[in-house]
Design a protein around this motif. Sequence first.
Motif, PDB file in Angstrom:
ATOM      1  N   LYS A 186       0.849  -1.201   0.000  1.00  0.00           N
ATOM      2  CA  LYS A 186       0.000   0.000   0.000  1.00  0.00           C
ATOM      3  C   LYS A 186       0.880   1.245   0.000  1.00  0.00           C
ATOM      4  N   ASP A 204       0.759  -3.765   4.247  1.00  0.00           N
ATOM      5  CA  ASP A 204       1.071  -2.451   4.802  1.00  0.00           C
ATOM      6  C   ASP A 204       2.574  -2.196   4.675  1.00  0.00           C
ATOM      7  N   ASP A 206       4.687  -0.437   6.404  1.00  0.00           N
ATOM      8  CA  ASP A 206       5.509  -0.543   7.616  1.00  0.00           C
ATOM      9  C   ASP A 206       5.825  -1.993   7.960  1.00  0.00           C
ATOM     10  N   LYS A 207       4.858  -2.882   7.682  1.00  0.00           N
ATOM     11  CA  LYS A 207       5.093  -4.301   7.956  1.00  0.00           C
ATOM     12  C   LYS A 207       6.132  -4.869   6.990  1.00  0.00           C
TER      13      LYS A 207
END
Length: 262
Positions: A186, A204, A206-207
């Motif tokens: 994303k 995501d 950050d993940k």
Amino acid sequence: MELKNSTVLITGGTSGIGLELVKQLTQQGANIIVTGRNLNALREAKTKFPKIHTFQNDVSNPREIEQLYEDVTEQFPELNIIINNAGIMRLIDLRDATLDLANINSEIATNLSGTIQMVHQFLPHLLTKKSAAIVNVSSGIAFMAYSAAPIYSAAKAGVHAYTQALRLQLEDTNVKVFEMIPPGVKTNLQNDWVLKPSPGMMMDVDKMVGVAIKGFLKDQPELKPTMISVIKFASRLVPKTLIKYGHQEFKKIKALQNRSLK
């Protein structure tokens, strides 16, 4: 690899995966150098992370890479890690005759040639360091022909093959070679797409970066989430089914574009 007190150069570090790398590597105690084509985006990144250093640069331009090398190694001789993250991804109909040759080649010039040229320019410097690393960002699409974004697909397949060859050639040196392999993430990469990817199929950012940093610290050559292992397995087990599944998106995109022209 150690990240604390390392000096890391990130191409395309003003948005998406690149900007998240800036954030998480800063938290690890690394000194960060960010490059990008957009001067305003570089200024915004500097505002968010005041301690980083920024250089306006286009990795598709060999002369700009040469100048970047001169500037960075002069100002930051301790540089020991480069992350080749700069990339563009476009939905392209290969029957579109309005695209000139420079346009159709732009994803190769940035995603593949840019990566190769950055490595070639900075490798002699990295070889002088006791501990150094190169991280090339490819994609899950490197393992399947994605008809909706055919040039991007080809470029990332090239990055994957090049990174494997580079790792073998540098196996007896102090420079470690990593490949960061994100699935759909994303970011703003798909902002202009007429058909947005399904959110449930996207990771995501950050993940994804968190997975990459954990793998990097453990010296794992491939920095990838579990989803990529599934894609790689499927590409060997049922390659035609995987390609056909991806091709459905191209058909949907064409239908939407044709509808908008009526």
